[in-house]
Design a protein around this motif. Structure first.
Motif, mmCIF file in Angstrom:
data_model
loop_
_atom_site.group_PDB
_atom_site.id
_atom_site.type_symbol
_atom_site.label_atom_id
_atom_site.label_comp_id
_atom_site.label_asym_id
_atom_site.label_seq_id
_atom_site.Cartn_x
_atom_site.Cartn_y
_atom_site.Cartn_z
ATOM 1 N N ALA A 54 0.931 -1.176 0.168
ATOM 2 C CA ALA A 54 0.063 0.036 0.143
ATOM 3 C C ALA A 54 0.824 1.266 0.005
ATOM 4 O O ALA A 54 1.743 1.454 0.845
ATOM 5 C CB ALA A 54 -0.996 -0.151 1.227
ATOM 6 N N VAL A 55 0.731 2.214 -0.929
ATOM 7 C CA VAL A 55 1.407 3.328 -0.976
ATOM 8 C C VAL A 55 0.654 4.521 -1.150
ATOM 9 O O VAL A 55 -0.463 4.610 -1.346
ATOM 10 C CB VAL A 55 2.198 3.392 -2.176
ATOM 11 C CG1 VAL A 55 3.286 2.385 -2.328
ATOM 12 C CG2 VAL A 55 1.585 3.120 -3.531
ATOM 13 N N ASP A 56 1.275 5.606 -0.515
ATOM 14 C CA ASP A 56 0.357 6.962 -0.550
ATOM 15 C C ASP A 56 0.234 7.487 -1.886
ATOM 16 O O ASP A 56 -1.061 8.114 -2.082
ATOM 17 C CB ASP A 56 1.251 7.940 0.331
ATOM 18 C CG ASP A 56 1.097 7.603 1.877
ATOM 19 O OD1 ASP A 56 0.269 6.962 2.406
ATOM 20 O OD2 ASP A 56 2.069 7.925 2.510
ATOM 21 N N SER A 57 1.056 7.594 -2.831
ATOM 22 C CA SER A 57 1.197 8.089 -4.044
ATOM 23 C C SER A 57 1.589 7.066 -5.015
ATOM 24 O O SER A 57 2.621 6.665 -5.233
ATOM 25 C CB SER A 57 1.676 9.440 -4.175
ATOM 26 O OG SER A 57 1.801 9.979 -5.470
ATOM 27 N N HIS A 58 0.444 6.742 -6.168
ATOM 28 C CA HIS A 58 0.923 5.878 -7.326
ATOM 29 C C HIS A 58 2.337 6.519 -7.975
ATOM 30 O O HIS A 58 3.066 5.856 -8.331
ATOM 31 C CB HIS A 58 -0.218 5.626 -7.862
ATOM 32 C CG HIS A 58 -0.108 4.803 -9.254
ATOM 33 N ND1 HIS A 58 0.189 3.294 -9.047
ATOM 34 C CD2 HIS A 58 -0.057 4.951 -10.476
ATOM 35 C CE1 HIS A 58 0.466 2.818 -10.114
ATOM 36 N NE2 HIS A 58 0.411 3.901 -11.098
ATOM 37 N N ALA A 59 2.052 7.812 -8.519
ATOM 38 C CA ALA A 59 2.891 8.392 -9.169
ATOM 39 C C ALA A 59 4.305 8.718 -8.853
ATOM 40 O O ALA A 59 5.182 8.440 -9.211
ATOM 41 C CB ALA A 59 2.088 9.754 -9.573
#
Length: 145
Positions: free
Chosen positions: A91-96
């Motif tokens: 799980a990540v905060d920002s895909h980009a």
């Protein structure tokens, strides 16, 4: 970044469910057929269908994936390696931001698109097989681009 899923590619969801029942006495909390429309696979837009079984193992999800179409990240694994562990998902905060960071480290995107969750949630698989022996998947559960 937090690991939240282990993915396993299989030929048969029924066989995987039977195995989970026999070994752990568990039933899946979800069984679905997902078609990812207009997903990007190695730079080309495709539709990819995969059968999915999901189990909750104490906060880490165990996902069994059975590809229904060719020319996608799951079918490639089955053709090249057979059944087995496919990915660890984080799980990540920002895909980009995550994609840019991995690109700087020389890690290419294998397949990416909009998650079945909707709401701006995106998934991406990264080709880390030569470095780790498996793929990394990321998901931005908050929908941050």
């Amino acid at each position: 970044m937090r690991m939240d899923q282990v993915g396993v590619v299989v030929r048969s969801l029924d066989a995987a469910a039977d195995g989970m029942r026999a070994v752990f006495g568990l039933e899946p909390h979800t069984r679905v057929e997902n078609t990812y429309r207009r997903t990007e696979y190695r730079g080309t837009e495709i539709d990819a269908t995969v059968g999915v079984l999901l189990y909750d193992l104490g906060g880490v999800e165990l996902e069994f994936l059975a590809p229904r179409t060719e020319g996608n990240v799951w079918a490639d694994h089955l053709a090249e390696k057979g059944e087995g562990m496919h990915h660890l998902r984080f799980a990540v905060d920002s895909h980009a931001t995550t994609a840019a960071d991995l690109r700087e480290r020389g890690v290419e995107t294998y397949q990416q698109g909009e998650s079945m969750r909707g709401g701006g949630v995106r998934y991406a698989y990264y080709d880390t097989v030569s470095q780790l022996g498996f793929l990394i998947e990321t998901l931005n559960p908050g929908g941050t681009p």
